[in-house]
Each structure stands twice: as C-alpha cells, then as structure tokens.
Design an enzyme around this catalytic site. Structure first.
Site, PDB file in Angstrom:
ATOM      1  CG  HIS A  81      16.445  -9.502  17.321  1.00 58.52           C
ATOM      2  ND1 HIS A  81      15.877  -9.057  16.152  1.00 58.52           N
ATOM      3  CD2 HIS A  81      15.473 -10.215  17.930  1.00 58.52           C
ATOM      4  CE1 HIS A  81      14.639  -9.476  16.058  1.00 58.52           C
ATOM      5  NE2 HIS A  81      14.364 -10.185  17.127  1.00 58.52           N
TER       6      HIS A  81
ATOM      7  CG  ASP B  43      17.622  -7.669  13.512  1.00 53.64           C
ATOM      8  OD1 ASP B  43      18.349  -8.644  13.801  1.00 53.64           O
ATOM      9  OD2 ASP B  43      16.767  -7.213  14.287  1.00 53.64           O
TER      10      ASP B  43
ATOM     11  CB  SER C 171      12.249 -12.062  15.204  1.00 49.96           C
ATOM     12  OG  SER C 171      11.935 -10.720  15.396  1.00 49.96           O
TER      13      SER C 171
HETATM   14  N1  ARG Z   1      11.595  -5.316  18.445  1.00 52.88           N
HETATM   15  C1  ARG Z   1      12.132  -6.477  17.824  1.00 52.88           C
HETATM   16  C2  ARG Z   1      11.495  -7.764  18.429  1.00 52.88           C
HETATM   17  O1  ARG Z   1      10.606  -7.676  19.207  1.00 52.88           O
HETATM   18  C3  ARG Z   1      13.617  -6.496  17.838  1.00 52.88           C
HETATM   19  C4  ARG Z   1      14.296  -6.600  19.160  1.00 52.88           C
HETATM   20  C5  ARG Z   1      15.786  -6.597  19.205  1.00 52.88           C
HETATM   21  N2  ARG Z   1      16.387  -5.275  19.136  1.00 52.88           N
HETATM   22  C6  ARG Z   1      16.613  -4.426  20.181  1.00 52.88           C
HETATM   23  N3  ARG Z   1      17.138  -3.254  19.934  1.00 52.88           N
HETATM   24  N4  ARG Z   1      16.335  -4.712  21.432  1.00 52.88           N
HETATM   25  O2  ARG Z   1      12.077  -8.726  18.791  1.00 52.88           O
HETATM   26  N1  ASP Z   2      10.913  -8.431  16.910  1.00 54.84           N
HETATM   27  C1  ASP Z   2       9.937  -9.483  17.116  1.00 54.84           C
HETATM   28  C2  ASP Z   2      10.592 -10.858  17.313  1.00 54.84           C
HETATM   29  O1  ASP Z   2      11.683 -10.959  17.811  1.00 54.84           O
HETATM   30  C3  ASP Z   2       8.921  -9.490  16.039  1.00 54.84           C
HETATM   31  C4  ASP Z   2       7.732  -8.650  16.391  1.00 54.84           C
HETATM   32  O2  ASP Z   2       7.344  -8.605  17.563  1.00 54.84           O
HETATM   33  O3  ASP Z   2       7.140  -8.097  15.468  1.00 54.84           O
HETATM   34  O4  ASP Z   2       9.998 -11.878  17.106  1.00 54.84           O
END
Ligand code: ARG
Ligand code: ASP
Length: 704
Positions: free
Chosen positions: A89, A225, A639
């Site tokens: 991502h 990921d 991330s």
């Molecule tokens: N929650 C994770 C972070 O904050 C991954 C985000 C990307 N994935 C998604 N399905 N939107 O960045």
């Molecule tokens: N998914 C998040 C990021 O892209 C990481 C988190 O918020 O724990 O940095």
C-alpha cells in the site's frame, strides 16, 4: 503454623508480582536516547544487540538500513545492492502510475526480471538519517521568561536556519529540526536523500491487497502487503537524479533476514517514521475527537465512499482510476471508527480527567508557578472558544477539499509556471471521473450547508437557495456544465492561453470558501492553536516534573523512532482469544470470489502452491505463515517498517494495527494494542515461488 504458611504464601505472591513486572510496551523512542533510557529494559525483554549496533554515528548500525519512503511510509534495506522492502500500500501509487487497462499491474502484479526492467518513479525519494542531535539550547537561544509566543516562534525559526545550515555545511546532506514535547525540546536530524528510486516488484493485487478494505485494520489478517524498490546512486554512491548511468546503491547496512519464525513473547522492535500521535492531549481534546470531530468526518467519508463504490462497480476503467483514492479515503474512515470505540472502552476521558485532577492538586505545591496553575484552564477555554470554528475547519478539509475539482483548482492556483500547471492537469485527469465528482460535490456542499452555522457559509450558498431552491444536485450540475476544470481538453486550453482561473465557476467556489476562511475562521483559530500549543507545552513540562519516575517519549512527528515489545496475541472482546499468527490455510478459508472487489480472491498460482504444499524453505510444519501480531507501539507512517528480532534480523514488515487498538494514537492499551506484520517468510515465498523472482532472493542475506 497457619500464620507461617500464610506468611510464606504472601511472600510468594509478592515475589511473583515483583519478579515479573510486565512493563507496558507503550512508547516510540528516540534512538540516540535509547542507551540511557530503554536499553536495560530492552535487554531484559530479549534484545541481544549492543546499543551501538542499533544507533551509532561512528559505525554502521541498524538505523543505516532504515529509510523514510517518500515521506509517508518507511522502508528497509534488505540487500547490499540497494533493495528496499516496504508495503504494497506504500508503493501502490507508483504501481498504479505505471498501470493502464492493458498493463494492469495493480491487478496482476509487476516484477522486473532484470535491472533494466526496473521502473523509475518521478518524485519518489528515500531518506536516511545520518545522525540525531539534541539542539534544544541552540534553538531556544534568546528565549526568556518574558518572550511572547510570537517572538518565540520567530526566534526559533531563525535559530533553526542557523543551526541546521551550519550542521550541513560543505556536505550534500539536508537537515530537519523538529520540536518535541510541544517545543520544550528540539532535535536535529541530519539526512541524506536519494531521488532515483525504481519499482522492482509488487505482488498480484489479490495478494498485496488480500482482504481489501473489508479486512483493513483488522486481525486475523492475511495480506501480503509488501513491495520492492531499489535505490540508485551515481558512480560514487552519492544521491543523483534519475539517469541511465546510475548504479544500485550500496547501503551502510542491510538487514539479514531470519527464516526461523516467531514464537509468542519473542522480543521484537520496529524502527521507522511514525507520523503523528497525541498522547498528551487533555480530556477536552479527547472529548472533541470522540463527540464531534471523528463522527462528522466518518459521516462525510461514508457518503463519499458510497458514491465511489457505485461507479467503481460498473466500470473497470473507473475501478482502476479510483482504487488508490478509495483505499486512502476508506483507510482513515475505518481508523476513526475504531478509535472512537477504543477510547470509549478505555474510558479515556475519565482517565485524562483523573490525571488532570492530580495535576491540579500537584500545582498547589508550586504556588509561585502561575503558568502551571493556569495551563489546563487556558486550554479548556481555547477549546470552548473554537468549537464551531473547529467544526468548520473539519468540514473544509473533509467536505470541501473532498471535492476533487476544488482540490485541483487549489493546486493549479498554487502552481507557478505553465509547465507545472500542465503537469498537474495531466496527473489529475489520468484518474478523474467527473460524474463521481459531481455527485460528491452535491453531497459535500449540502452537508456543509446543513451542519455548519450560517455565519460561516460562503456567499454562494444564498444563491443556491434563491436560484436553485436549495437543490444542490442542480447546482452541481450547473458547475460541471460550465467549469473548464472538469475537462482535460478545456483545462489545457485555459492554461495554454494564459486564461485567468478567476473566470471559472468551480474556481470561484474555492475562492469564496478561502475568503470566508481567511476572514472569519483562520484568525481566531490561529490564535487559539497558538494558545493551546503554549499551554500544552507548560502542561506536559509539569507532568514530566510531577511524574519523575515515568519515562516520557515525545509524540510521533515523522522522525525516526524505535518501538519495542513482543510477539503477542490478545483478547479482542470478552470470551474470545485471537492467536498471534495466521497461515495460508486462512486465505483459502476466506476465499470468496462472488464479490466484485474480490477482496478474498486468490491468484491461481498461489492456490496451486497451496494444493501441492510447495512451500520450500518458507513453510513451518507443513503450513505457510502469513502474518503475525506484536505489541509494538506504531502509527501511520510506520507502514513498511521492519519488525526486527533480538538478534537484529528482519522477521516481518509492519503494515497495520488491530481495530481494537487504533486509539493507541491517543491512548495506548498494552492489553489490546497490537501492530500487524507480514511474516517475512510469506514475503520471500511470494517473491520466490509465486512470482518466480528467485534472483532477488539471491541478493539477500538469509539466516536459516
Ligand atoms: N490500515 C493500514 C494503514 O493505515 C493499511 C492501509 C492500506 N489498505 C487499505 N485497504 N486501504 O495504512
Ligand atoms: N497502516 C499504517 C501506515 O500506513 C500503519 C498504522 O497506522 O498502524 O503507516
């Protein structure tokens, strides 16, 4: 006799209490303070390295393997030929940029089978930290007890320039000087930035995004990921703009990769660039987030997402255009929902209030420190004064700038040259579908109209009432028929002819909002923000004095940090216990190809490997590990961060947190806050067995 037994029993209890202190795993620590502040604790928890192996300015250390990836994620060096491992991502924007309906890398993945196939990415950079220094004294030089906040800001800005420029004199380095504890301390980060970063590999979308937004922020998780990039440098190993003649960069350190796997309670640490936390905010601020700010932002995004979804389901072209936008809108939306729940469950407001009461009591022992005594009240007042303005600011960010053409108009107005304007337009229209935006505009303007007090409305709202009888759909249709900025051809003509944006109806909306903001919102907001900042500084300073034995870490601010904890499971809710590891078997269980997004679709190759159980050196007792959870305190920006074991080896790539724990940006709960990582064995399996890119494995240092 009974007494003696009771006595021994009591001793046993107290021994077991004192012998096994389970210090919470909260904290994002500054590396150069580690030795004095955390090292003993880390060692007790299982760290085998010396502090100098983690951070040193004289020898290569772990920090030399960590980069800020494009300023929004983290990456780690995993070969001595410049290979960066980060999240899928994090690299998705680049993967998407290189994609089209014919070459759909988002869906099918991308793998460079040799160096010449690696794809350059304009604008992408990777930044190393060369050294970190406490520069508080120099930055606050000239600041006295009578300096006003405005004067302080000016002095600080001047000193930052002076100190930073001096530090990088005669080098190709850059610097960043960041406030910690609301400006009570300042730290300088001397950095080295590379600009030729090429895409090496990204897995099939059904692996990299497995679970999609359905599983996002959730555990149990099965997302692969990850993606790979490479840093290129000039022949001398120095940063250089893209050139065919550049060569792979040799980092000062790269992480060895462990195939040994993880056990419960294993020591783990995460190094990276956490973006923003607010651990020391007051109960007033927490209340605002829980009661207004998050619920409103959630509502607005909910509606925008529904509109995206409707169109993405009916056109493959639109689906590819909006996949990254939708993911980013949905991401914060879902996090905010989890955050509100987590804060409620933790009774965060009560806990904050209790601390504030203790603080008020404590200030009585400081009768001559008026600042400590008034800090909390001043903060409370500032929050009260700005309640409505704050709401309007949220709506400006979420609703008004959620309209793509408004955001685009803003970017165009900021760009200086015709060339720059044209580039912005090209990038914008590649992924723009006007019918979506027209619906978003109608909804967003209407919700601003309904939820924000009339004195904060732009003038054109009156016109919508008078001429369109309050029909926002009709009004949006009028804008979309008459603005040049919703058509690539018309926009480019306008730019080339040097036409004035001021005659464009969409731009006029932006102008009116900006005017309103400048006149009735910003002045008071700025004053209050400054007031809150000053008093928060005082409050946190007081807290640190009051809780002398507590170790404080500064809020995340996109500077390099280390968090440490252990591989651990958790109880999500009463009666359930989640395990810390997931396996490929779970991917097969989740399979469901009926949904158009195919959140749980499985690429054929992966399925075949599952059926033949061909896991090579990456399996564990006949199963293939996919993800795991640990108790490292992380946030957005972490991330792509490496999850490292006690020996300094890579065991996983951090990519998310659990939904029950997303309040950790405001309040950390050691029982429930977990970070989520792709198990590095799954990453290598996908590279090697699924993608057939075994040549990349050969570059790495693998520990069996
Ligand atoms: N929650 C994770 C972070 O904050 C991954 C985000 C990307 N994935 C998604 N399905 N939107 O960045
Ligand atoms: N998914 C998040 C990021 O892209 C990481 C988190 O918020 O724990 O940095």
């Amino acid at each position: 006799m009974k007494k003696i037994t009771a006595f021994i029993f009591l001793c046993l209890i107290s021994v077991s209490i004192f012998a096994k202190p389970t210090p919470p795993d909260e904290g994002m620590w500054l590396l150069q303070l580690l030795k004095d502040m955390n090292y003993a604790d880390m060692k007790a928890k299982g760290l085998k390295l010396k502090p100098e192996q983690i951070y040193s300015i004289n020898q290569s250390s772990l920090k030399d393997a960590i980069v800020s990836f494009g300023g929004f994620c983290t990456g780690e060096m995993i070969s001595n030929e410049g290979l960066i491992l980060t999240n899928h991502h994090c690299g998705l924007g680049q993967v998407q940029f290189h994609s089209s309906t014919e070459k759909d890398y988002v869906t099918n993945g991308f793998w460079a089978m040799n160096r010449s196939e690696e794809l350059p990415n304009k604008g992408l950079f990777a930044t190393f930290i060369i050294r970190v220094e406490d520069v508080t004294k120099q930055i606050l030089e000239g600041v006295t007890a009578t300096t006003t906040e405005d004067q302080r800001k000016k002095l600080v800005a001047q000193n930052i320039k002076k100190v930073g420029n001096k530090a990088i004199e005669n080098t190709h380095y850059k610097f960043e000087i960041k406030p910690m504890f609301y400006g009570d301390e300042y730290y300088m980060f001397v950095t080295e930035t590379f600009n030729d970063i090429r895409l090496v590999g990204a897995p099939h979308g059904a692996i990299g995004k497995f679970g999609g937004d359905t599983d996002n922020w959730m555990w149990p998780r099965h997302t692969g990921d990850f993606s790979l990039f490479r840093i290129y440098a000039d022949k001398n190993g120095k940063p250089a703009e893209y050139s065919k003649d550049n060569v792979p960069f040799k980092p000062r350190h790269h992480l060895p990769i462990s195939l040994k796997g993880v056990k419960k309670e294993d020591f783990t640490m995460v190094m990276g660039f956490p973006g923003r936390t607010q651990q020391y905010i007051t109960s007033f601020a927490v209340k605002r987030i829980m009661d207004f700010s998050n619920p409103n932002k959630i509502k607005i995004r909910d509606n925008r997402l529904k509109i995206y979804d409707k169109y993405m389901r009916t056109s493959n072209k639109v689906r590819i255009q909006y996949v990254a936008k939708q993911a980013s809108v949905a991401n914060a939306w879902k996090k905010w929902i989890g955050e509100v729940r987590g804060l409620k469950r933790l009774k965060a407001v009560n806990k904050k209030e209790k601390l504030e009461n203790d603080f008020e009591q404590w200030t009585k022992s400081k009768p001559d420190n008026l600042q400590y005594q008034t800090a909390l009240n001043n903060i409370k007042q500032a929050y009260q004064d700005t309640e409505k303005l704050f709401l309007a600011t949220d709506y400006l960010n979420e609703a008004v700038f959620g309209i793509e053409v408004i955001d685009f108009a803003y970017d165009l107005s900021e760009a200086e040259t015709t060339e720059a304007k044209k580039n912005i337009a090209t990038a914008f229209f590649k992924d723009y579908y006007a019918p979506i935006d027209e619906e978003v505009m109608a909804y967003c303007l209407e919700t601003y109209y309904k939820d924000i007090p009339a004195n904060l409305h732009p003038d054109f709202f009156a016109k919508i009432q008078a001429e369109y009888k309050g029909d926002f759909k009709k009004f949006a249709a009028y804008i979309f028929q008459n603005s040049a900025l919703v058509s690539e051809e018309k926009t480019k003509k306008l730019i080339e002819s040097g036409g004035d944006l001021k005659n464009d109806v969409a731009y006029n909306l932006l102008e009116e909002f900006m005017a309103k903001m400048a006149k009735d919102i910003r002045p008071t907001m700025q004053k209050s923000t400054s007031e809150i900042e000053l008093n928060q500084r005082t409050y946190v300073k007081g807290l640190r004095e009051m809780q002398k034995n507590k170790k404080f870490y500064p809020d995340a601010n996109s500077t390099l940090r280390i968090a440490y904890g252990k591989v651990n499971d958790y109880q999500p809710y009463d009666g359930a216990q989640y395990q810390f590891q997931t396996y490929l078997d779970g991917i097969i269980e989740k399979e469901n190809t009926k949904d158009i997004y195919e959140d749980y679709a499985i690429p054929d190759k992966l399925k075949a490997l599952y059926l033949s159980k061909d896991y090579g050196q990456y399996g564990e007792k006949g199963r293939l590990p996919v993800c795991f959870t640990a108790s490292n305190h992380t946030t957005g920006g972490n991330s792509g961060s490496p999850v490292i074991n006690g020996e300094g080896e890579l065991i996983g790539t951090n990519f998310d947190r659990n939904w029950e724990g997303t309040m950790s940006d405001i309040m950390y709960d050691p029982d429930r806050c977990r970070n989520i990582a792709v198990d590095v064995r799954y990453t290598l399996f996908v590279i090697d067995k699924v993608a057939g890119a075994g040549h990349l494995i050969k570059e790495m240092t693998i520990k069996k």
